[in-house]
Motif scaffolding. Structure first.
Motif, PDB file in Angstrom:
ATOM      1  N   LYS A 276       5.224   0.970   7.859  1.00 12.89           N
ATOM      2  CA  LYS A 276       5.128  -0.485   8.014  1.00 12.89           C
ATOM      3  C   LYS A 276       6.516  -1.113   8.115  1.00 12.89           C
ATOM      4  N   THR A 277       7.417  -0.657   7.261  1.00 14.43           N
ATOM      5  CA  THR A 277       8.787  -1.182   7.276  1.00 14.43           C
ATOM      6  C   THR A 277       9.457  -0.898   8.612  1.00 14.43           C
TER       7      THR A 277
ATOM      8  N   THR B  46       8.882   9.169  -4.919  1.00 10.15           N
ATOM      9  CA  THR B  46       9.609   8.034  -4.344  1.00 10.15           C
ATOM     10  C   THR B  46      11.120   8.230  -4.383  1.00 10.15           C
TER      11      THR B  46
ATOM     12  N   SER C  24      -6.031   3.369   6.089  1.00  4.16           N
ATOM     13  CA  SER C  24      -5.364   2.617   5.025  1.00  4.16           C
ATOM     14  C   SER C  24      -5.411   1.111   5.242  1.00  4.16           C
ATOM     15  N   THR C  25      -5.232   0.664   6.489  1.00  2.30           N
ATOM     16  CA  THR C  25      -5.084  -0.772   6.764  1.00  2.30           C
ATOM     17  C   THR C  25      -6.238  -1.369   7.561  1.00  2.30           C
TER      18      THR C  25
ATOM     19  N   ALA D  96      -0.401   7.364   1.765  1.00  2.00           N
ATOM     20  CA  ALA D  96      -0.196   5.955   1.403  1.00  2.00           C
ATOM     21  C   ALA D  96       1.295   5.629   1.367  1.00  2.00           C
ATOM     22  N   HIS D  97       2.095   6.540   0.822  1.00  2.00           N
ATOM     23  CA  HIS D  97       3.550   6.344   0.815  1.00  2.00           C
ATOM     24  C   HIS D  97       4.107   6.368   2.238  1.00  2.00           C
TER      25      HIS D  97
ATOM     26  N   ILE E 124       2.540   5.541   4.971  1.00  2.00           N
ATOM     27  CA  ILE E 124       2.127   4.326   5.674  1.00  2.00           C
ATOM     28  C   ILE E 124       3.019   3.147   5.287  1.00  2.00           C
ATOM     29  N   GLU E 125       3.357   3.043   4.003  1.00  2.00           N
ATOM     30  CA  GLU E 125       4.246   1.958   3.566  1.00  2.00           C
ATOM     31  C   GLU E 125       5.609   2.078   4.235  1.00  2.00           C
ATOM     32  N   ALA E 126       6.110   3.307   4.348  1.00  2.00           N
ATOM     33  CA  ALA E 126       7.391   3.522   5.030  1.00  2.00           C
ATOM     34  C   ALA E 126       7.270   3.176   6.512  1.00  2.00           C
TER      35      ALA E 126
END
Length: 370
Positions: A323-324, A272, A356-357, A316-317, A319-321
């Motif tokens: 999403k933003t 991260t 993932s979602t 997973a990391h 995908i989170e990035a």
């Protein structure tokens, strides 16, 4: 005909031996049993085809055991496509193609039920219009072959584009190169075989010989691929500790990794803070070198603590990035976002995002946009 008899018999024996090896030999196929089942079924189809042609050449076309492999021909491309998707831990467009295969199979079964009212192939050809039958078979073979070639090529593209999670040894690099060459050669041979057989379709004697010879040689190509892929570690694509051979798992289970959670926290902090997940070709080796740990310990810590493979953890990391970025006031295109967060293709991004979602990026954006 002696050539067909000999090659077909060799193909049948080779296929049976390979099936035995896939089921009972320790291979690099990892913990996912679907890989073994799928590869075994593919080997079975080619083995059965070789046996079918051998029986046709020795006992004649009217034997009740001859001709069954025809019903399985349209499955080859899809099963290879499914196998590669499982091997790469990548959700390709399986659902769409699965529906197609079901519909197509029902269509073939209906035709088979119609055929069963006759006692033999010769009786069928005598009572029915031969040229109408040939016309139907021509189009069915044409369509099934095109789909097989398309899905095989799609599987090949996914195979060469999916980044590895580890640096391969020189021996494994050579093996990986040969696997790619074998898959591509198989596809090229399918195309040559398809063109050749379409040209020969209306010359019954010529077609009869070449479709058997070509398909049997294709089976031998596939057996070579199957033997190679079962010795190539799926761990190289998944980074999942459970996909390592049992002897290596036992070795590291008894090793000095006493605090998997502590090591995972170090990994999480590194990934991260330095945003390593943005590197599309990030490997276990990179993290292992930065933390001065072995790649197996890194994989073990992620697997035991996050209950994920290395690939899923990094995705997973990403995908989170993503999403933003998707919910930004002026977001880039989905393709641009997929590249920005570390994916090497839009298809890989869609597959990982859906995994993932359970939604596509477009659906997520629409449902969460303020």
């Amino acid at each position: 005909m002696m050539i067909i008899n000999t090659i077909s018999l060799i193909g049948t024996i080779t296929g049976l031996l390979l099936t035995f090896l896939v089921f009972f030999k320790k291979t690099g196929l990892g913990v996912n049993k679907k890989l073994k089942y799928t590869l075994s079924f593919l080997i079975f189809i080619f083995s059965y085809t070789c046996l079918d042609y051998f029986l046709y050449s020795t006992v004649g076309e009217d034997n009740v055991y001859v001709g069954g492999s025809y019903l399985l021909y349209h499955l080859i491309g899809f099963i290879l496509y499914y196998f590669i998707s499982q091997f790469l831990n990548n959700r390709l467009l399986i659902k769409k193609w699965f529906i197609y295969i079901i519909v197509y199979s029902i269509f073939k079964i209906v035709f088979l039920l119609y055929f069963f009212q006759y006692n033999s192939i010769n009786e069928f050809l005598i009572k029915e219009n031969y040229y109408n039958f040939l016309y139907w078979v021509s189009w069915e073979y044409f369509w099934a072959s095109l789909i097989n070639i398309y899905l095989s090529f799609s599987a090949y593209k996914a195979f060469i584009k999916t980044p590895l999670t580890i640096d391969l040894t020189p021996e494994k690099r050579t093996q990986f190169k040969w696997i790619k060459i074998i898959i591509l050669s198989t596809i090229i041979f399918q195309i040559i075989m398809f063109i050749n057989n379409m040209i020969a379709l209306y010359d019954e004697q010529y077609f009869d010989f070449h479709i058997k010879l070509d398909t049997t040689i294709l089976a031998m190509f596939f057996f070579l691929f199957a033997y190679s892929i079962m010795h190539f570690p799926v761990f190289a694509f998944t980074g999942n500790f459970k996909d390592l051979p049992k002897n290596i798992q036992k070795k590291y289970a008894k090793s000095s990794l006493t605090d998997a959670t502590g090591l995972f926290n170090e990994i999480e902090k590194l990934v991260t803070s330095e945003k390593l997940y943005l590197e599309f070709d990030l490997k276990l080796n990179t993290i292992a070198e930065k933390l001065n740990k072995s790649i197996h310990h890194i994989s073990q810590a992620i697997n035991q603590t996050a209950n994920m493979s290395f690939t899923d953890y990094i995705n997973a990391h990403r995908i989170e990035a993503a999403k933003t970025k998707l919910l930004a006031n002026k977001p880039d295109t989905i393709y641009a976002i997929s590249l920005d967060v570390g994916f090497n293709s839009k298809a890989a991004f869609y597959a990982a995002f859906k995994k993932s979602t359970n939604k596509t990026p477009s659906q997520f954006k629409k449902e969460n946009k303020i």
